[in-house]
Design an enzyme around this catalytic site. Structure first.
Site, PDB file in Angstrom:
ATOM      1  N   ARG A  79      26.632   1.239  10.150  1.00 23.38           N
ATOM      2  CA  ARG A  79      25.319   1.297   9.499  1.00 23.38           C
ATOM      3  C   ARG A  79      24.236   0.636  10.361  1.00 23.38           C
ATOM      4  NH1 ARG A  79      25.681  -0.652   3.458  1.00 23.38           N
ATOM      5  NH2 ARG A  79      26.973  -2.330   4.310  1.00 23.38           N
ATOM      6  N   SER A 110     -22.479 -15.121   8.838  1.00 23.82           N
ATOM      7  CA  SER A 110     -21.583 -14.354   7.979  1.00 23.82           C
ATOM      8  C   SER A 110     -21.313 -13.025   8.680  1.00 23.82           C
ATOM      9  CB  SER A 110     -22.226 -14.123   6.616  1.00 23.82           C
ATOM     10  OG  SER A 110     -21.362 -13.337   5.826  1.00 23.82           O
ATOM     11  N   TYR A 128     -15.057 -19.305   4.859  1.00 23.63           N
ATOM     12  CA  TYR A 128     -14.843 -18.570   3.610  1.00 23.63           C
ATOM     13  C   TYR A 128     -14.759 -17.079   3.868  1.00 23.63           C
ATOM     14  CZ  TYR A 128     -19.807 -17.296   3.663  1.00 23.63           C
ATOM     15  OH  TYR A 128     -21.025 -16.787   4.007  1.00 23.63           O
ATOM     16  N   ARG A 161      19.380  -8.378  -0.236  1.00 20.42           N
ATOM     17  CA  ARG A 161      18.062  -8.585   0.390  1.00 20.42           C
ATOM     18  C   ARG A 161      17.037  -8.781  -0.721  1.00 20.42           C
ATOM     19  NH1 ARG A 161      16.984  -2.277   2.260  1.00 20.42           N
ATOM     20  NH2 ARG A 161      17.360  -1.399   0.200  1.00 20.42           N
ATOM     21  N   CYS A 184     -18.469 -11.106   5.063  1.00 16.01           N
ATOM     22  CA  CYS A 184     -18.863 -10.431   3.827  1.00 16.01           C
ATOM     23  C   CYS A 184     -18.730  -8.913   3.931  1.00 16.01           C
ATOM     24  CB  CYS A 184     -20.265 -10.842   3.396  1.00 16.01           C
ATOM     25  SG  CYS A 184     -21.544 -10.396   4.574  1.00 16.01           S
ATOM     26  N   LYS A 232      20.316  -6.568   7.553  1.00 14.13           N
ATOM     27  CA  LYS A 232      21.617  -6.298   6.940  1.00 14.13           C
ATOM     28  C   LYS A 232      22.698  -7.162   7.566  1.00 14.13           C
ATOM     29  CE  LYS A 232      22.220  -1.975   5.703  1.00 14.13           C
ATOM     30  NZ  LYS A 232      22.213  -0.569   6.153  1.00 14.13           N
ATOM     31  N   HIS A 252      -3.543  13.486   5.132  1.00 13.09           N
ATOM     32  CA  HIS A 252      -4.962  13.303   4.801  1.00 13.09           C
ATOM     33  C   HIS A 252      -5.150  12.803   3.380  1.00 13.09           C
ATOM     34  CE1 HIS A 252      -8.998  14.662   3.530  1.00 13.09           C
ATOM     35  NE2 HIS A 252      -9.322  14.248   4.737  1.00 13.09           N
ATOM     36  N   MET A 293      18.620   6.636  11.472  1.00 13.76           N
ATOM     37  CA  MET A 293      19.953   7.020  11.050  1.00 13.76           C
ATOM     38  C   MET A 293      20.490   5.921  10.154  1.00 13.76           C
ATOM     39  SD  MET A 293      23.511   7.142  12.867  1.00 13.76           S
ATOM     40  CE  MET A 293      24.190   6.033  11.629  1.00 13.76           C
ATOM     41  N   GLY A 338      14.011   6.271   7.804  1.00 16.46           N
ATOM     42  CA  GLY A 338      13.626   7.134   8.922  1.00 16.46           C
ATOM     43  C   GLY A 338      14.636   7.053  10.041  1.00 16.46           C
TER      44      GLY A 338
END
Lengths: 902, 902
Positions: A97, A791, A878, A341, A858, A27, A459, A108, A106
């Protein structure tokens, strides 16, 4: 020179810019940037993130030199505005702010109108000529200060407001008279005194320092910590604090406040998007007490301001090279920008915006690639609600959007019912107060999950995301009556068996079963829709083609069937990184031969059954090779323990007991079952994951590997003979020592040479190994002397490095995640510190002995963007992932290459 | 200068010495040494081990320069002896013998009398004046050359000899006349021609080079390779070849040949021990066709020679500082030494000899420590046959001594019977043609194993050693009739149920059940015998007290009960390295509380049951601390998965099915069982080894750890209050991340501080962790920030590093070992390359962050000498092993310290 802690932005001086996010937070950096390029930003100053750690170290105290520096900047602000903080006649009011580097709910958030007290209130009233306005500002200050700084429950203040309005028969805040407001202020002050034990501070500097301190303190509150953990934000970044001249959207009908987006965040369409409220302050837009207006309406109501806003935000988009999310306030027709932003958007919007920005020549292709979160591409492949249908449906509530996707089905209230109904072919949505490990099977049997409690780490949320099941959690208004088998929500009563729909991307819960349909892209890939008929498919492929130009790693698919392989190829797979041959064994017509093979007591008998399996396997491989058009195809030799192909011990025991109890204990059938049970017992293992499987099968039963090698090479040679290019890579699973690999390689090479000779063709092939056992990684130098490629089987490697079975670990891993013991599930994203360290070691050691060693991955991690970044960094050639993750992998591989080149 | 390949030893020149074992092999180095100190050694030369690798590299061909050097040394030998190789009148005869650095059965051994052919035979006859002697030498040469160089089965030659003797009614070789010998020679030559396709070489140099080549070739024969693998002898050492002047023990009644030992190799008593044969050549002593005489008889029959031999061997013992195993030949009353080396001996003898040599001031204490194989100390603790009883018993045969120990019992012929009889409380010996993995349970139920086939690496041998079961294998004369349930051996028929005894240390199979008794040392340790009444106990403790003076690492015991702890303390344990608290839970009176705790559905219920368990655990710890007299006691918190304490799923399923089938499906009992089954199902795991156990239990059920910590600290504080010293070390199992450890440590420290405060005492304690999960080792630096000590749990660490369950892996690990894929079982000795690498890493990383970090080991490897050596080398502070392995560990720890200081 003393260290600098506070940075000014205003007409007289701008000390920051957008590059200084680390120091000024997002900000603060953007306010400075906007001020720097001459946009109308109320002046102010930012207290840097460095102060945050100093503050916390000192036991939540601001260092004296920082206090001094703040006061100096406050003076500068007074000079620039010509007002004085705490002045009786012309008081300066400010907002405070928070603003960390990354947007962080989360903490202030905001306190507005700081600088008002019983005296300056009069000054403001006099100066503005509007005592009602001044009172409104003051009651807002006390409320926010109480809530945010003194942590007094918000609802206490709301309750008073509600009562007052009810008493006076008032519906809208703006209708409150001066008398009412004075009453409210008195009540608010009493709340403060009662709850906090101190009066509302009349000293404006005390107000300011308390607010600043509250911001810094909130960096370490539990909600903020949890958010950082989930979002992988380091704890030591800290937040900055922005102190800024107040401008007033609540200064009459010529004033307003709003939030917007330069493009549509859902579709990506280029249009000014957002909402605003006249005669209001910031929090009113979000609070929902008044219904805001579409931002486009401003064009009629405040045409000049709208024009200016439109110009400024266009300028911002061009300046930042991305669609912007902005906040603004209008005070007496004058526009002020309060924030800008890069805005959050859906996957579809992200792709469209990125490509459009390139085509509008605002950014480069490389910049466009960095604008899209690879994981968000997944959204483009999920089934979606039919938009028309959805718009017609009744929204019951909005919960937390915990796991994306659209799901519709009949409501059930227990996992048992979910399983039972699911088995009957019904589509169900599992609705629970909250879920627990006992619900795993129920969740798995459902289309989606809705819970009343729990947050993004509950959960249901964690497991939902893990399973790829849409989930809406923490739907607080949900009132559940499990006994009565119904729930109430949004004023409706929904009974078991009635249909609802949930949108895991928006958090919406809707009444009725809204139809879903496959995403356009899937329809194109499957040939059900022409590419030209899908705009989003065009965007999608364009972006990915840019990714392909950039990325260093290639992307392969894990595919076990020709059908999988074809989809993977359509998604851009450059080969197959893993074919699990055992999946081919489970087919109905083959299973008897497998069983026969396993139950054989001699090698000769085993070979008889293997001979029968050979033609099936050969056909599998033939079609697989064909589907990949000459790209490399990695085939893994048999991996699972043999008992997986036989019935379960306990089922046989029960069946035999039943026979015997019914007096038929002498039946021929029982004897057979007993013989089978004996064999099953002999093969049964305490820990099959660590048992007789992988190359251990191949070493002890070489005839199995001989059959598989024969099937592979006969299929390959046949294709070569027919003029098709083929490149088989045979991969040995689960080796722990080079000796095991050498044993298997010898068998495979012998068969290969025999078959190639017989077919009289030329065929290149390689023989390599999975690295999925810690010891294989540790001794990678030796293994690489024999193996032509590696791999990483990160599923098993994670299991063995952690000593945790993925299946059995779900219960306690979930406990770890919800209790903050771990931040990530290592079965989802590569555990860099442990598993990753071994991977790095294996790559380095392996290449030491074989410099051109090809290395891939893989495991499931091959489709996870963070893991793909890691794979790139340690030099993998890869990644291989499921067909549907290939777009994600292509983009992630491009991003990490770009990052590296920066 | 050219490289030197051949080294002479003789009167004129000695080019080697005993330090040159690498180059000259053991035999060559010792021949040179003996020649160098003036002992009567027939002259000759040694072809170095360097030639062995050159020979093998060149495809089994001697390099030309080596051939030349051999011929030069042959000339020197001719000069020194005044004879000529291949000379018609005075021919030089030589022996060719292999000799690697380490004694190595399996290689080609010896060819005597080289240099004889049809012509030189006449010269030897003339020169010796004994044509019969010359003929005897020639037939021996042809036989050995055929057997050893040309690889013609020995029995073909023996068959001829047998026939001839039968034909002529002769029992003893020495009775064979010249005519008979000439006949035999002709037949032998025919065998050579038929079987090898070439005539017996008349060219004596061809004989010599062929014999030398045969020795080098035999380095790589399968038997030699297997032997090296099992005994950890590197493949690139190579063998040397010794060419030496023949001396003739078969030159009439004044000649003889024999083997001996300077002390009794069974008891260690100081006495000349061994056997000799008059008028014989070397192989006759071993062949068993003539019965050799006790070496002491020489004192009467050849008193001067005996005196000389006695003097020389005393000199050798002093010179070498160890009891010697020697070979000699007497030709016409003149003594020649042909070999000397440190002889093999029993554990008891090893200890006595080592201590005696120190007391005779022949060696230092340090040297004595190096003379005893730590593993051999185990023999001193095994039950032994009563010597009187054994001497009375009839020996049926001798097989391979595959796994040491004395076992007696009834004969059974199948594993099923072994299990059945064993369950009835009978002691059985399992007799099989050979064993297979299917016999594991039968072997486990038996006292010992006897097999007809298989060598030191056969299944029975490997598994027998693994299980610590006495085994005699490869007992070739054993004729088995499994159907008829009897076997024949040594002329006896032994039926199922009849008793035999086997001595796994000597390979003896004896008729009848010979009583065994506990070893003297065990009786002393258990207080059944006074220390002063046991000579061997005195020797044993003396040697170990010297070890204690030397070693750097301390030695602790794994002990779960006060009884274990007392025995461990008596064996010299300096603390307890591992107490498995769960073993305390299985006791009958406690199990109901455990079950209640597990089946509880709330934390409150769980705590109720835990409260009932607390007094039991507190008493356990109280007594354990007491038994260790203030030494550190490491207590591991609960480790196994909870379902281990509940009945098995399949058993419950069968029980329920039975109830239902019998029409009692509605019984209350069934409902209970079904409820239990439900819980068992919920807790059941696919891979319990990788499941919800170890610290994972403690993290999810902190109340269990709280109870255990409370029991530990209350017991400790009570003892401190009573004036007893206590030092508890609490150890958290199965951590994979520092976060898990920190969670558990916090709980433990909190309880500790509370209890210490309550008891108002001072108590030191530490909280540390097992390192048994690869990730804990990899991240050891982080773990050490919290953990005050590490203890390697090498059982689980080996399981996870290899991805092999010890239980399930037995079948294929055995295949690996018998097929030469692996040389060692990693569950027996630390796998240095894999597991060891991680251990090293963990020690280094751990000490980086906590320099004084105490590190130990408490897996089974803590009692394995090779593993102990490794632990010392990587800087461990202590090893912890079973009480009975403590002596082994004390000695091994001393040896590695001495090695390091060399």
């Amino acid at each position: 020179m003393n260290k600098k802690y506070v940075y000014f932005f205003g007409k007289s001086n701008v000390e920051g810019n957008r590059e200084m996010r680390d120091l000024l937070g997002g900000k603060g950096a953007n306010l400075a940037e906007m001020a720097g390029i001459g946009l109308p930003v109320p002046p102010g100053f930012t207290i840097s993130t460095d102060v945050c750690s100093l503050f916390l170290e000192k036991g939540n105290k601001l260092p004296l030199e920082v206090e001094k520096e703040i006061l100096t900047h406050l003076e500068n602000l007074e000079k620039e505005t010509g007002r004085k903080f705490g002045d009786n006649n012309n008081p300066l009011l400010v907002s405070v702010r928070s603003g960390a580097k990354f947007s962080m709910p989360g903490m202030m958030d905001t306190v507005l109108n700081l600088g008002l007290n019983d005296i300056t209130l009069k000054g403001l009233a006099a100066k503005s000529g509007d005592r009602r306005f001044a009172l409104d500002c003051f009651r807002r200050l006390i409320q926010m200060f109480g809530d945010v700084v003194l942590e007094i429950p918000k609802k206490k203040f709301e309750e008073i407001l509600r009562k007052k309005k009810a008493e006076k028969n008032i519906y809208v805040d703006t209708e409150m008279t001066q008398e009412i407001l004075e009453d409210v202020i008195t009540s608010y002050k009493n709340i403060i005194k009662d709850a906090a034990g101190i009066p509302f501070p009349q000293d404006v500097k005390e107000q300011l320092f308390m607010a600043i301190s509250a911001v810094f303190s909130s960096w370490d509150n539990p909600r903020a910590k949890t958010y950082r953990r989930i979002n992988h934000i380091p704890d030591d970044l800290g937040t900055a604090v922005n102190v800024q001249l107040m401008v007033f959207g609540n200064f009459g009908e010529d004033s307003a406040t709003g939030v917007g987006f330069t493009r549509n965040p859902a579709s990506g369409k280029k249009e000014l998007f957002g909402e605003y409220l006249r005669n209001a302050q910031g929090e009113d837009v979000v609070a929902g007490t008044r219904t805001p207006l579409q931002i486009k309406k401003m064009a009629d109501r405040m045409p000049e301001v709208y024009k200016e806003l439109s110009d400024i935000t266009s300028k911002l988009e061009k300046h930042y090279g991305d669609a912007q999310d902005f906040e603004f306030t209008v005070q007496e027709k004058k526009l002020y920008m309060l924030q800008t932003r890069s805005g959050k958007r859906t996957g579809q919007a992200a792709v469209k915006i990125a490509v459009d920005l390139v085509e509008e020549e605002l950014i480069s292709k490389e910049e466009a690639l960095m604008l899209v979160d690879p994981q968000a591409l997944d959204q483009l492949l999920h089934p979606v609600f039919d938009i028309d249908e959805k718009s017609k449906a009744e929204e019951l509530a909005k919960g937390l959007a915990a796991s994306p996707g659209a799901a519709a089905g009949q409501v059930v209230f227990s996992s048992e019912e979910a399983v039972t109904w699911g088995a009957e072919g019904k589509q169900v949505i599992l609705v629970r107060e909250e879920t627990s490990p006992d619900d795993i099977h129920g969740m798995s049997a459902s289309q989606g999950i809705l819970t009343a409690t729990g947050g993004m780490t509950s959960h249901a949320a964690v497991v939902g995301r893990q399973m790829g099941k849409p989930a809406v959690v923490g739907c607080g208004d949900l009132v559940l009556d499990e006994e009565g088998k119904y729930f109430q929500l949004g004023g409706k009563k929904v009974k078991e068996g009635e249909a609802i729909s949930i949108d895991g991307a928006s958090g919406q819960v809707l009444l009725g079963e809204i139809k879903t349909k496959p995403s356009e892209i899937i329809r194109v890939v499957k040939g059900e829709l022409k590419p030209d008929d899908s705009e989003i498919y065009q965007y999608f492929t364009k972006l990915l083609s840019w990714a392909d130009e950039v990325r260093r790693m290639s992307v392969r698919a894990n595919a076990d069937t020709p059908e999988d392989a074809e989809i993977a190829f359509a998604f851009g797979a450059e080969g197959i990184g893993l074919t699990r041959t055992e999946h081919m064994f489970f087919e109905k017509e083959r299973l008897p031969f497998i069983k026969g093979m396993i139950l054989s007591e001699t090698e000769e008998d085993r070979r008889k059954y293997l001979d029968k399996l050979l033609p099936f396997q050969r056909k599998d491989f033939f079609e697989l090779f064909k589907a990949m058009h000459g790209n490399p195809v990695t085939i893994r030799t048999l991996d699972p323990p043999l008992h997986e192909f036989l019935p379960k011990k306990e089922d046989l025991m029960v069946e035999i007991t039943e026979f015997k109890a019914s007096g038929r204990g002498d039946d021929k059938k029982v004897k057979e079952l007993e013989k089978l049970l004996e064999r099953v017992r002999a093969l049964s293992e305490f820990n099959p994951m660590l048992g007789h499987r992988g190359c251990r099968l191949g070493v002890t039963f070489p005839e199995i590997i001989e059959m598989q090698a024969k099937a592979i090479f006969e299929a390959a040679c046949q294709l070569v003979k027919e003029g098709t290019k083929v490149f088989p890579e045979i991969m040995v699973p689960l080796i722990g020592s080079v000796e095991e690999f050498a044993d298997q390689k010898k068998i495979i090479v012998k068969i290969a040479e025999d078959v190639i000779k017989k077919y009289e063709v030329e065929l290149d092939y390689t023989v390599g190994t999975m690295i999925e056992i810690p010891r294989a990684a540790i001794t990678a130098d030796k293994v690489a002397e024999e193996a032509e490629f590696f791999s990483f089987g990160t599923n098993d490697l994670t299991q063995t490095v952690f000593g945790i079975s993925r299946d059995d670990g779900a219960a306690f891993i979930n406990h770890y995640l919800t209790h903050g013991i771990w931040t990530d599930n290592p079965f989802t994203t590569v555990d860099v510190e442990g598993v990753g360290e071994l991977m790095k070691w294996a790559v380095e050691k392996g290449r030491k002995n074989r410099p051109n060693l090809k290395v891939g991955i893989c495991g499931v991690h091959g489709g996870d963007p963070r893991s793909i970044f890691f794979c790139h960094k340690i030099g993998l050639n890869y990644v291989s992932c499921s067909a549907y993750q290939i777009p994600i992998a292509r983009l992630a591989a491009a991003q990490v290459t770009l990052q590296e080149n920066q």
